[in-house]
Write an enzyme that holds these catalytic residues in place. Structure first.
Site, PDB file in Angstrom:
ATOM      1  N   TYR A  31      -6.820   1.928  -8.119  1.00 34.58           N
ATOM      2  CA  TYR A  31      -6.056   1.828  -6.873  1.00 34.58           C
ATOM      3  C   TYR A  31      -6.233   0.454  -6.232  1.00 34.58           C
ATOM      4  O   TYR A  31      -5.265  -0.163  -5.781  1.00 34.58           O
ATOM      5  CB  TYR A  31      -6.522   2.929  -5.918  1.00 34.58           C
ATOM      6  CG  TYR A  31      -5.899   2.923  -4.546  1.00 34.58           C
ATOM      7  CD1 TYR A  31      -4.651   3.500  -4.341  1.00 34.58           C
ATOM      8  CD2 TYR A  31      -6.557   2.361  -3.458  1.00 34.58           C
ATOM      9  CE1 TYR A  31      -4.081   3.514  -3.073  1.00 34.58           C
ATOM     10  CE2 TYR A  31      -5.996   2.374  -2.190  1.00 34.58           C
ATOM     11  CZ  TYR A  31      -4.767   2.954  -2.008  1.00 34.58           C
ATOM     12  OH  TYR A  31      -4.196   2.963  -0.749  1.00 34.58           O
ATOM     13  N   GLU A  77       2.410   1.998  -3.355  1.00 31.97           N
ATOM     14  CA  GLU A  77       1.497   2.617  -4.311  1.00 31.97           C
ATOM     15  C   GLU A  77       1.098   4.024  -3.891  1.00 31.97           C
ATOM     16  O   GLU A  77       0.824   4.876  -4.727  1.00 31.97           O
ATOM     17  CB  GLU A  77       0.248   1.747  -4.479  1.00 31.97           C
ATOM     18  CG  GLU A  77       0.533   0.346  -4.990  1.00 31.97           C
ATOM     19  CD  GLU A  77       1.391   0.341  -6.240  1.00 31.97           C
ATOM     20  OE1 GLU A  77       1.161   1.170  -7.135  1.00 31.97           O
ATOM     21  OE2 GLU A  77       2.324  -0.486  -6.311  1.00 31.97           O
ATOM     22  N   GLU A  78       1.053   4.284  -2.594  1.00 33.32           N
ATOM     23  CA  GLU A  78       0.645   5.607  -2.111  1.00 33.32           C
ATOM     24  C   GLU A  78       1.723   6.661  -2.320  1.00 33.32           C
ATOM     25  O   GLU A  78       1.471   7.743  -2.843  1.00 33.32           O
ATOM     26  CB  GLU A  78       0.285   5.529  -0.616  1.00 33.32           C
ATOM     27  CG  GLU A  78      -1.068   4.900  -0.327  1.00 33.32           C
ATOM     28  CD  GLU A  78      -2.218   5.862  -0.601  1.00 33.32           C
ATOM     29  OE1 GLU A  78      -1.959   7.020  -0.956  1.00 33.32           O
ATOM     30  OE2 GLU A  78      -3.377   5.441  -0.470  1.00 33.32           O
ATOM     31  N   SER A  79       2.937   6.368  -1.881  1.00 33.98           N
ATOM     32  CA  SER A  79       3.978   7.404  -1.817  1.00 33.98           C
ATOM     33  C   SER A  79       5.236   7.059  -2.581  1.00 33.98           C
ATOM     34  O   SER A  79       6.146   7.897  -2.661  1.00 33.98           O
ATOM     35  CB  SER A  79       4.361   7.657  -0.354  1.00 33.98           C
ATOM     36  OG  SER A  79       4.920   6.475   0.220  1.00 33.98           O
ATOM     37  N   LEU A  92       0.825  -1.213   0.000  1.00 34.87           N
ATOM     38  CA  LEU A  92       0.000   0.000   0.000  1.00 34.87           C
ATOM     39  C   LEU A  92       0.857   1.259   0.000  1.00 34.87           C
ATOM     40  O   LEU A  92       0.609   2.187  -0.768  1.00 34.87           O
ATOM     41  CB  LEU A  92      -0.941  -0.028   1.203  1.00 34.87           C
ATOM     42  CG  LEU A  92      -1.962   1.115   1.283  1.00 34.87           C
ATOM     43  CD1 LEU A  92      -3.290   0.604   1.863  1.00 34.87           C
ATOM     44  CD2 LEU A  92      -1.462   2.263   2.150  1.00 34.87           C
TER      45      LEU A  92
END
Length: 739
Positions: free
Chosen positions: A696, A588-590, A585
């Site tokens: 996402y 993919e987020e940052s 996660l």
């Protein structure tokens, strides 16, 4: 470029009897002493004769110059910095420091001489302009104040983000405005130029404030001079309209977009037409939105947005249950733009329209056409999507002979075991042919074990390069690569990172082969830069994703590293779900950038919005959380994991719903479950109305599966509760025999 260089490169520390070992130790100590505020001690640890420097001469010269400067010995600092090579990674900083040192020594003329031919990019260029402005203002000769004002204005024109330099530049303009000719003050065209920078930085309020008062002048200029006579009027009206659009003020945006698309030419006319259609869609004006999207293909058939317009128009009609009209637009797109980048999406739209109308036979030809593509190429996502739905449709529509569908599902598991659709296919197969699913699971478990056995000898080992990372000899011959290896061996990993980037050049994924990129990623990982390390391969994966095989293990690990995993594992200590899920996660987020802030204001590794972070921290017993605290990886991951755990518990472990809630909010997901919870998981995910959230969910679950295969030791596939979503919330995660 071939990987001609085949020797093993060592990143192990220099032997004790190597002169570079002692030199590196002294330099490292000197850098620490400078950080501790003791430049005298730093100088005592550095060689004074450049001929005796045996390790990182440019970094030694940079550090000596900095120490002299801090002691006020500016001439000596300048002499040290002059020895740094012009092609050094320290050259830009050196130029700017020399100018600052001259100003500190009250020599503005010398500062201007240093900066005379400086043409630096980005933030370095802004800093150079500000130093010029200070030098001109301090010298105070004839015309110097005007030169100072102009230098500050150049920063103002080009700097969209609020930084210390941009703030100083605005203060400089305000201070000097009354002392310079009015002809130097910002003109209407200058304001338009400024608005472009502000728009690029997503400062939409600032664009409205700047151009809102000039709107009438821009419209008058466009009306009287026309687009060719006053091109900046087109740009200004577009920027203002786009700012309103980004602020979701569509009633104010639409009239401006209509003016620009009808009166202006080129890219601005096309983009305005697109934003007009998008705004009409978001404000619920379906028919006008479809007409505006279709106009892109009618008016601009040679532009890359032409097929986009037909696709988005078809999507709107499909969502409104106007399937026949949707099929007309999708068919037109496939016929008129067979090479367009939206072809896969359009064909998928045709297939989904047929599936939504319960016409599976009509969907299969379209699915087959997309499914023939490369499952590892640039259209990988769309190809795997088509293969899954083709297989699922074959298996469920012909209950008398499910064999072809089962074979297609099994083939998809074998072709894409690292992707959401491959995992989905396996769980789907487990309901149709448990024995076949068990056999495939055993195969994946053996592969996972093979990965685990190879991992123990390579993970976090910087002493030697991984055997598959055989870099190009051309890359190794570059000064930056040589210097990076030296710095890593000398224990100066932070300083090594910039040398790797210098060696890679501006377009690394187009310049170097995969082995060289893995090698460079390994260097950046050793240089404590996981963001740039994995992004080298991340960009490469967009066009060619590696197959899960022995020769790609190192490549995959470089693209999916265990960055910040200690923080992740600590945050997971009290939770009942796999830490590798959150590892995927935050990737993919940052992209593992601990201080990144998104355009929407999400912060840090877990990309937390401030209200969410503050409320979650309060529930954790921390009522004094500050925004700056979210830059700390431990704090950020702890709060992000706690928030996700709440979502995970809310949906009783239903993984796709928890992931979707992290992106779109639990309220939105609750509405979707209420409206479409009767759909099976595969169809539910495809009908998530937010494009960003739909993609996402697939990306995070794919990353989780990749991390699970590369580093996990449990079930070889991530758990997905196939079947109708609402009942599945109350069930437990499924299991597979053979895992």
């Amino acid at each position: 470029m071939g990987a001609a260089w085949a020797e093993t490169v060592t990143l192990s520390p220099f032997p004790d009897d190597d002169p570079r070992a002692a030199a590196a130790s002294r330099l490292k100590l000197a850098i620490q002493q400078l950080e501790d505020g003791d430049p005298e001690a730093a100088l005592s640890n550095l060689a004074t004769d450049e001929r005796s420097v045996v390790f990182a001469p440019d970094l030694v010269a940079w550090t000596r110059g900095l120490a002299f400067s801090l002691l006020g010995r500016h001439q000596e600092a300048d002499e040290a910095w002059k020895t740094i090579a012009l092609d050094s990674s320290w050259a830009e900083d050196t130029l700017l420091r020399r100018a600052e040192s001259a100003l500190d020594d009250d020599r503005p003329g010398d500062a201007l001489l240093v900066l005379k031919d400086a043409n630096l990019p980005g933030a370095a260029g802004h800093r150079a302009h500000l130093l010029r402005a200070r030098a001109f203002e301090r010298r105070g000769g004839d015309g110097d104040l005007g030169q100072a004002y102009s230098s500050c204005k150049r920063i103002w024109l080009d700097s969209g983000r609020v930084t210390a330099i941009s703030t100083d530049a605005e203060a400089c303009m305000a201070r000097l405005k009354g002392s310079v000719a009015t002809s130097l003050h910002p003109s209407l065209e200058d304001e338009v130029t400024r608005s472009v920078a502000l728009g690029s930085a997503h400062r939409n309020d600032a664009v409205v404030d700047l151009l809102g008062v000039s709107r009438a002048k821009l419209e008058e200029a466009l009306s009287s001079a026309g687009a060719s006579g006053m091109p900046s009027a087109c740009t200004g009206l577009f920027q203002l309209g786009r700012a309103f659009h980004k602020k979701r003020l569509y009633t104010q945006s639409a009239p401006l977009m209509e003016v620009v698309t009808n009166a202006c030419e080129g890219a601005l006319a096309v983009k305005s037409q697109y934003l007009l259609a998008e705004g009409l869609s978001r404000s619920g004006q379906l028919d006008r939105a479809v007409a505006s999207y279709t106009a892109l293909a009618d008016r601009f058939p040679d532009h890359s947005y032409a097929d986009d317009g037909l696709y988005h128009g078809g999507r709107l009609l499909l969502a409104a249950n106007r399937g026949e009209e949707a099929r007309e637009l999708f068919t037109r797109m496939a016929d008129e733009f067979p090479q367009g980048d939206m072809l896969g999406k359009g064909l998928w739209g045709l297939a989904w329209a047929a599936l939504a109308d319960n016409q599976p036979a009509a969907a299969l030809p379209w699915l087959e056409r997309v499914a023939r593509g490369d499952a590892h190429g640039a259209n990988r996502e769309r190809v795997l999507q088509a293969r899954y739905w083709q297989a699922s449709t074959l298996a469920t529509t012909n209950t008398q002979d499910q064999g072809p569908g089962i074979e297609a599902l099994a083939a998809l598991v074998e072709a894409a075991p690292l992707h959401y659709y491959g995992v989905l296919a396996l769980w789907r197969l487990s309901t149709l042919d448990p024995k076949r699913a068990s056999s495939l699971t055993q195969r994946l478990s053996r592969l996972q074990g093979e990965l685990r056995s190879t991992r123990s000898t390579t993970e976090n080992d910087h002493a030697r390069l991984k055997p598959t990372a055989t870099p190009s000899d051309i890359f190794l011959a570059r000064p930056g690569a040589k210097q990076a290896i030296e710095l890593i061996r000398g224990g100066l990993s932070t300083e090594a990172g910039r040398e790797v980037l210098r060696a890679l050049g501006p377009k690394p994924t187009k310049t170097w082969d995969e082995s060289t990129l893995v090698f460079a990623a390994h260097l950046l990982e050793a240089a404590a830069d996981p963001y740039r390390s994995h992004n080298l391969l991340r960009r490469r994966f967009r066009t060619q994703f590696p197959k899960l095989a022995g020769d790609s293990f190192a490549l995959l690990r470089a693209g999916y590293p265990l960055a910040f995993h200690d923080e992740v594992r600590a945050a997971m200590a009290n939770f009942r779900w796999d830490p590798l899920l959150f590892q995927g996660l935050i990737r993919e987020e940052s992209a593992f950038a601990p201080k990144v802030v998104s355009w929407a204001g999400a912060m840090g590794l877990s990309q937390l919005m401030w209200p969410t972070a503050k409320e979650t921290a309060r529930k954790m017993g921390n009522s004094n959380l500050q925004r700056a605290d979210l830059d700390d990886p431990t704090t950020n991951v702890s709060i992000g994991a706690t928030y996700f755990d709440g979502l995970h518990r809310r949906w009783k472990g239903h993984l796709p719903l928890a992931v979707a809630s992290y992106n779109a909010g639990p309220g939105a997901v609750g509405r979707w479950v209420k409206a479409r919870g009767h759909l099976e998981l595969d169809a539910f995910v495809e009908t998530i109305p937010y494009d960003q959230t739909r993609h996402y969910v697939k990306r995070v679950l794919s990353s989780f599966q990749i991390y699970n295969m590369l580093y996990g030791d449990g079930l070889a596939v991530v758990p997905l509760r196939v079947g109708a979503v609402s009942p599945a919330i109350e069930s437990r995660d499924p299991g597979l025999s053979g895992s």
